[in-house]
Design an enzyme around this catalytic site. Structure first.
Site, PDB file in Angstrom:
ATOM      1  N   GLY A 165      -8.129   8.498  10.365  1.00 51.42           N
ATOM      2  CA  GLY A 165      -8.379   8.604  11.809  1.00 51.42           C
ATOM      3  C   GLY A 165      -9.460   9.602  12.184  1.00 51.42           C
ATOM      4  N   LYS A 208       0.875  -1.181   0.000  1.00 48.03           N
ATOM      5  CA  LYS A 208       0.000   0.000   0.000  1.00 48.03           C
ATOM      6  C   LYS A 208       0.905   1.222   0.000  1.00 48.03           C
ATOM      7  CE  LYS A 208      -2.947   2.755   2.907  1.00 48.03           C
ATOM      8  NZ  LYS A 208      -3.751   2.884   4.118  1.00 48.03           N
ATOM      9  N   ASN A 263      -9.266   1.096  10.141  1.00 52.58           N
ATOM     10  CA  ASN A 263      -8.448   0.798  11.319  1.00 52.58           C
ATOM     11  C   ASN A 263      -9.035   1.458  12.570  1.00 52.58           C
ATOM     12  OD1 ASN A 263      -4.843   0.754  11.849  1.00 52.58           O
ATOM     13  ND2 ASN A 263      -6.426   0.632  13.351  1.00 52.58           N
ATOM     14  N   THR A 264      -9.012   2.796  12.591  1.00 52.13           N
ATOM     15  CA  THR A 264      -9.361   3.516  13.815  1.00 52.13           C
ATOM     16  C   THR A 264     -10.782   3.210  14.309  1.00 52.13           C
ATOM     17  OG1 THR A 264      -7.955   5.295  12.989  1.00 52.13           O
ATOM     18  CG2 THR A 264      -9.334   5.816  14.878  1.00 52.13           C
ATOM     19  N   ALA A 276      -9.685   4.748   4.754  1.00 52.92           N
ATOM     20  CA  ALA A 276      -9.486   5.863   5.693  1.00 52.92           C
ATOM     21  C   ALA A 276     -10.749   6.684   5.940  1.00 52.92           C
ATOM     22  CB  ALA A 276      -8.376   6.811   5.241  1.00 52.92           C
ATOM     23  N   GLY A 277     -10.888   7.082   7.185  1.00 53.77           N
ATOM     24  CA  GLY A 277     -11.970   7.983   7.582  1.00 53.77           C
ATOM     25  C   GLY A 277     -13.275   7.313   7.926  1.00 53.77           C
TER      26      GLY A 277
HETATM   27  C1  LIG Z   1      -3.830   1.458   8.762  1.00 52.94           C
HETATM   28  C2  LIG Z   1      -3.857   2.309   7.598  1.00 52.94           C
HETATM   29  O1  LIG Z   1      -3.445   1.949   6.546  1.00 52.94           O
HETATM   30  C3  LIG Z   1      -4.433   3.667   7.766  1.00 52.94           C
HETATM   31  O2  LIG Z   1      -3.500   4.601   7.347  1.00 52.94           O
HETATM   32  C4  LIG Z   1      -5.697   3.683   7.001  1.00 52.94           C
HETATM   33  O3  LIG Z   1      -5.736   4.645   6.046  1.00 52.94           O
HETATM   34  C5  LIG Z   1      -6.892   3.585   7.874  1.00 52.94           C
HETATM   35  O4  LIG Z   1      -7.450   4.809   8.239  1.00 52.94           O
HETATM   36  P1  LIG Z   1      -8.525   4.875   9.425  1.00 52.94           P
HETATM   37  O5  LIG Z   1      -7.749   4.679  10.674  1.00 52.94           O
HETATM   38  O6  LIG Z   1      -9.138   6.239   9.303  1.00 52.94           O
HETATM   39  O7  LIG Z   1      -9.508   3.783   9.200  1.00 52.94           O
END
Ligand SMILES: CC(=O)[C@@H](O)[C@H](O)COP(=O)(O)O
Length: 255
Positions: free
Chosen positions: A157, A96, A205-206, A183-184
Site C-alpha cells: 500500500g 498466497k 492492488n492499491t 506489493a508497493g
Molecule cells: C491484495 C494483496 O495481496 C496485497 O496484500 C498485495 O500485497 C498488494 O499490495 P499493494 O496494495 O501495495 O499493491
C-alpha cells in the site's frame, strides 16, 4: 505462458480486490486489467452476513483463477488454518501465504512464512509465499517447495515502487520457480521496471484501487506488464558512459 505449479496463465498481471470505491468500479477495473488471477483476503469474506454484497458474486468466476490469501495472519498456525479454510470452501488449492510481522510496516515474518510454506506444500497446496526481497530467504522458500516466490517491491500500500532492484534481480536470476513482484507498486513505470528485471509477473492492488480513475489505471497496468515483458525478452542495450552516433559514420562525405 506463465506456469505456476499445475496452473497456466497468459496474463502476467495478478490483481488484488481490496479497497475499491464500489463493487461496480472493481468489476470494471478487473475487466480492463485482463487479469486471470484475483487475490483476496479470506478474512474479508463476511461469512456471518451472507446477504451482504460480495465481490465474488459480481464476477464471472469461470474467467478467473482465485488466489485466496492469508492476509491478517500473524502466526504459522493462523496462516495454515486460513489456507485450509479456503480449500475446504472450494475456492482454490492455490494460496498466497502472507504472515505479517507487524502492523506498521506490514512486512512479512520470514521465519513464519517459511514454516507455513513447508506445511502447506506438504499438504498439497500450490503455495505462493509473500516474502521480503531477501535472496537467501527466497532460495529457502523455493527449496521448501514454494511454487512461486512473491517478493515485495516495497511495503504493501506504500506505492514506493521497487526499493531494492538489485536484490530483486538476484532473486529472479536464481529462482527455479516463477517470481511475482508483489506489493508497493505505485505506477505503470514500476511495473515496467519489475518486468524488465525479468520478473515473471506482478501482483498489485492499491495502485489501481486508489487511482483517480481505477479502470484506466487497470488498463495502464495491463499494457505496462506487456511492455515490460517484451522489453525484457528483446534485451535492452547496455548503458555506456559516452555518446555514440545513431547513424552510421562510414561512407559519409567530408568537405
Ligand atoms: C491484495 C494483496 O495481496 C496485497 O496484500 C498485495 O500485497 C498488494 O499490495 P499493494 O496494495 O501495495 O499493491
Amino acid at each position: 505462458m506463465l506456469k505456476i505449479g499445475k496452473y497456466e496463465f497468459k496474463s502476467r498481471l495478478f490483481l488484488g480486490t481490496g479497497k475499491f470505491s464500489s463493487l461496480e468500479v472493481q468489476k470494471q477495473a478487473v475487466k480492463a486489467s485482463e487479469t486471470e488471477v484475483l487475490t483476496f483476503a479470506i478474512r474479508r469474506l463476511d461469512i456471518y452476513n451472507p446477504d451482504q454484497p460480495n465481490f465474488l458474486e459480481m464476477l464471472d468466476l469461470e474467467r478467473y483463477t482465485l488466489l485466496p490469501n492469508t492476509a491478517g495472519a500473524t502466526t504459522v498456525e493462523e496462516a495454515v488454518r486460513i489456507a485450509r479454510l479456503a480449500r475446504a470452501s472450494n475456492l482454490c488449492d492455490m494460496i498466497k501465504v502472507e504472515v505479517i510481522a507487524d502492523t506498521k510496516t506490514l512486512l512479512p515474518d520470514p521465519i513464519a512464512t517459511l514454516e507455513a510454506t513447508r506445511i502447506l506444500v506438504e499438504e498439497g497446496f500450490t503455495v505462493l509465499p509473500y516474502t521480503s526481497d531477501d535472496p537467501v530467504l527466497a532460495r529457502k522458500l523455493a527449496e521448501a517447495g514454494a511454487h512461486a516466490i512473491m517478493p515485495g517491491g516495497s511495503p504493501i500500500g506504500s506505492g514506493q515502487g521497487l526499493l531494492n532492484p538489485s536484490y530483486l534481480r538476484l532473486i529472479i536470476e536464481e529462482s527455479p520457480v516463477p517470481v511475482i513482484i508483489d506489493a508497493g507498486i505505485g505506477s505503470p513505470a514500476d511495473v515496467v521496471q519489475a518486468m524488465e528485471l525479468g520478473a515473471d509477473g506482478v501482483l498489485l492492488n492499491t495502485a489501481v484501487s486508489g487511482a483517480k480513475d481505477p479502470v484506466k489505471m487497470a488498463e495502464a497496468m495491463k499494457w505496462a506488464v506487456i511492455a515490460g515483458r517484451l522489453g525484457y525478452e528483446a534485451g535492452r542495450i547496455p548503458k555506456k558512459p559516452y555518446a555514440s552516433a545513431s547513424s552510421p559514420q562510414e561512407g559519409m562525405l567530408t568537405s
